[in-house]
Design an enzyme around this catalytic site. Sequence first.
Site, PDB file in Angstrom:
ATOM      1  N   HIS A 111       0.872  -1.182   0.000  1.00 36.27           N
ATOM      2  CA  HIS A 111       0.000   0.000   0.000  1.00 36.27           C
ATOM      3  C   HIS A 111       0.908   1.231   0.000  1.00 36.27           C
ATOM      4  O   HIS A 111       1.985   1.196   0.613  1.00 36.27           O
ATOM      5  CB  HIS A 111      -0.850   0.084   1.267  1.00 36.27           C
ATOM      6  CG  HIS A 111      -1.767  -1.088   1.478  1.00 36.27           C
ATOM      7  ND1 HIS A 111      -1.463  -2.118   2.330  1.00 36.27           N
ATOM      8  CD2 HIS A 111      -2.983  -1.368   0.964  1.00 36.27           C
ATOM      9  CE1 HIS A 111      -2.454  -2.992   2.332  1.00 36.27           C
ATOM     10  NE2 HIS A 111      -3.384  -2.569   1.512  1.00 36.27           N
ATOM     11  N   ASP A 136       2.232   1.816   3.356  1.00 34.79           N
ATOM     12  CA  ASP A 136       3.144   0.846   3.971  1.00 34.79           C
ATOM     13  C   ASP A 136       4.567   1.404   3.946  1.00 34.79           C
ATOM     14  O   ASP A 136       5.359   1.176   4.864  1.00 34.79           O
ATOM     15  CB  ASP A 136       3.149  -0.493   3.215  1.00 34.79           C
ATOM     16  CG  ASP A 136       1.825  -1.238   3.322  1.00 34.79           C
ATOM     17  OD1 ASP A 136       1.051  -0.934   4.242  1.00 34.79           O
ATOM     18  OD2 ASP A 136       1.580  -2.122   2.477  1.00 34.79           O
ATOM     19  N   GLU A 166     -10.272  -6.213  -6.178  1.00 30.71           N
ATOM     20  CA  GLU A 166     -10.235  -7.344  -5.231  1.00 30.71           C
ATOM     21  C   GLU A 166     -11.563  -7.433  -4.492  1.00 30.71           C
ATOM     22  O   GLU A 166     -11.874  -6.607  -3.639  1.00 30.71           O
ATOM     23  CB  GLU A 166      -9.084  -7.151  -4.241  1.00 30.71           C
ATOM     24  CG  GLU A 166      -8.996  -8.285  -3.226  1.00 30.71           C
ATOM     25  CD  GLU A 166      -7.736  -8.220  -2.376  1.00 30.71           C
ATOM     26  OE1 GLU A 166      -6.719  -7.681  -2.855  1.00 30.71           O
ATOM     27  OE2 GLU A 166      -7.779  -8.696  -1.232  1.00 30.71           O
ATOM     28  N   GLU A 195      -9.093 -13.341  -3.735  1.00 26.68           N
ATOM     29  CA  GLU A 195      -8.399 -13.814  -2.532  1.00 26.68           C
ATOM     30  C   GLU A 195      -9.148 -15.021  -1.987  1.00 26.68           C
ATOM     31  O   GLU A 195     -10.362 -14.960  -1.767  1.00 26.68           O
ATOM     32  CB  GLU A 195      -8.321 -12.698  -1.481  1.00 26.68           C
ATOM     33  CG  GLU A 195      -7.712 -13.203  -0.180  1.00 26.68           C
ATOM     34  CD  GLU A 195      -7.345 -12.106   0.804  1.00 26.68           C
ATOM     35  OE1 GLU A 195      -6.750 -11.095   0.380  1.00 26.68           O
ATOM     36  OE2 GLU A 195      -7.661 -12.265   1.989  1.00 26.68           O
ATOM     37  N   HIS A 200     -11.380 -14.388   1.065  1.00 25.60           N
ATOM     38  CA  HIS A 200     -12.605 -13.621   0.790  1.00 25.60           C
ATOM     39  C   HIS A 200     -13.654 -14.506   0.126  1.00 25.60           C
ATOM     40  O   HIS A 200     -14.846 -14.379   0.392  1.00 25.60           O
ATOM     41  CB  HIS A 200     -12.291 -12.423  -0.111  1.00 25.60           C
ATOM     42  CG  HIS A 200     -11.343 -11.435   0.503  1.00 25.60           C
ATOM     43  ND1 HIS A 200     -10.839 -10.351  -0.182  1.00 25.60           N
ATOM     44  CD2 HIS A 200     -10.799 -11.366   1.741  1.00 25.60           C
ATOM     45  CE1 HIS A 200     -10.023  -9.661   0.602  1.00 25.60           C
ATOM     46  NE2 HIS A 200      -9.982 -10.271   1.789  1.00 25.60           N
ATOM     47  N   ASP A 237     -12.762 -12.643   8.480  1.00 20.83           N
ATOM     48  CA  ASP A 237     -11.580 -12.794   7.631  1.00 20.83           C
ATOM     49  C   ASP A 237     -10.417 -13.311   8.477  1.00 20.83           C
ATOM     50  O   ASP A 237      -9.732 -12.549   9.142  1.00 20.83           O
ATOM     51  CB  ASP A 237     -11.246 -11.433   7.022  1.00 20.83           C
ATOM     52  CG  ASP A 237     -10.189 -11.522   5.942  1.00 20.83           C
ATOM     53  OD1 ASP A 237      -9.744 -12.644   5.629  1.00 20.83           O
ATOM     54  OD2 ASP A 237      -9.810 -10.470   5.420  1.00 20.83           O
ATOM     55  N   ASP A 252      -7.642 -14.954   7.434  1.00 20.11           N
ATOM     56  CA  ASP A 252      -6.353 -14.572   6.843  1.00 20.11           C
ATOM     57  C   ASP A 252      -5.186 -15.422   7.345  1.00 20.11           C
ATOM     58  O   ASP A 252      -4.151 -14.890   7.757  1.00 20.11           O
ATOM     59  CB  ASP A 252      -6.072 -13.102   7.185  1.00 20.11           C
ATOM     60  CG  ASP A 252      -6.178 -12.209   5.951  1.00 20.11           C
ATOM     61  OD1 ASP A 252      -6.168 -12.742   4.835  1.00 20.11           O
ATOM     62  OD2 ASP A 252      -6.264 -10.988   6.121  1.00 20.11           O
ATOM     63  N   ASP A 309      -1.500 -13.217   0.731  1.00 21.16           N
ATOM     64  CA  ASP A 309      -2.090 -12.149   1.532  1.00 21.16           C
ATOM     65  C   ASP A 309      -2.786 -12.806   2.714  1.00 21.16           C
ATOM     66  O   ASP A 309      -3.907 -13.302   2.592  1.00 21.16           O
ATOM     67  CB  ASP A 309      -3.074 -11.308   0.710  1.00 21.16           C
ATOM     68  CG  ASP A 309      -3.615 -10.148   1.528  1.00 21.16           C
ATOM     69  OD1 ASP A 309      -3.132  -9.948   2.657  1.00 21.16           O
ATOM     70  OD2 ASP A 309      -4.513  -9.441   1.037  1.00 21.16           O
TER      71      ASP A 309
END
Length: 389
Positions: free
Chosen positions: A56, A59, A183, A219, A222, A257, A259, A289
């Site tokens: 990002h 980031d 996304e 993803e 997701h 989520d 992850d 991710d």
Amino acid sequence: MGKTYKPAKSDKFAFGLWTVMNRGADPFGAPTRKPLDPLEAIRRLGEMGVYGYEFHDNDIIPIGTPAAQRDKLIKRAKQIGDSVGIRATMATCNMFSHPVFKDGAFTSNSAKVRAYALQKAMNAIDVGAELGAKVFVFWGGREGTEVDSSKDPAVALKRYREAIDFLCEYVLDNGYDMKFAVEPKPNEPRGDIFLATAGSALAFTYTCAHPEMIGVNPEIEHIRMSGLNSYHEICQLLEAGKLFDIHLGAQKPLRYDQDIRFGAEDLKESFFVVKALEDYKWPGTRAFDAHPYRTENEAGVWDFVEGCMRSYLILREKVAAFNADPEIQGILAEINEGNRALEKLMSGYSRESAAELKARAFDPDALAKKQLRYEKLDQLTQELLLGVR
Ligand SMILES: [Mn+2]
């Protein structure tokens, strides 16, 4: 010692910087890990054999960084990347952390917020281009609602499209070599997020002014949050030529989520995702991710990184074994019963082919009698994955 499953640059693995910079905070608890410097994250990933990093704007460059400092950070990221053989492969714009985006960015009801979002996206695209990222992702985490009377989804999507169209022209006008990928995610942090699934994102891309510039970044987590099959979703995008990036991870279905580390929760589905990417020789980076468990300290972050890549490499080896397994391939050949004459008739419409098909005699009862050995096929797949085959 058996096989090392050590990643090579040619494996084209990538990690989001935010994945290793994740500090383990959740809605109920504070961070459990110290901050990790983004430049240090780039260096360490490069040393571990990772090919690319995704980031990002914020980031690497915190909001409000003066221009001179911004340029210095970009230069430093490039130098460190070159020294350890890692490059920026995808860039994205954080349009979810700052409270200004609490009700969306491109779909906000406020024209000023939408304009700020567009400005921020252009700046992030500039940084992405400077670092050489060829894909720019839009994860509209705040593009959604809790209160349906607050936003008309039709208007919101029109605004979303206007923003994407504007940014496509910006990329073209600047001569950047960059494509976009949307996304999808069904919910979290919003109650309902617009463009919830791969299918809805795919349909949206065709409504944009430059559909050839816009694909999808699915993803696994997701997709599984919606209870859908990530293998199927990813294959639809592959078939449409719209798989522009991918986010690998794991997740129990129909939950928040989670992850978690790739391969950790959905071994068979993960296997088929790897199989699709490898069998179709998909050229993109295998990007992860997800984030380390909150229970990990700083050292555990790198166990997470290693684990994602090892699982991919092991599953890739299983794909080769599956494709070479005579018994499995025998059943597949048996299932895929061809018929050259009929296939020719069905391959394109003509009055003659329609008439010929209508005149054919079929025996549905006889056709229905054929055994499809899916019990055996799935058990063999299972045993192959369990390592006894
Ligand atoms: Mn993602």
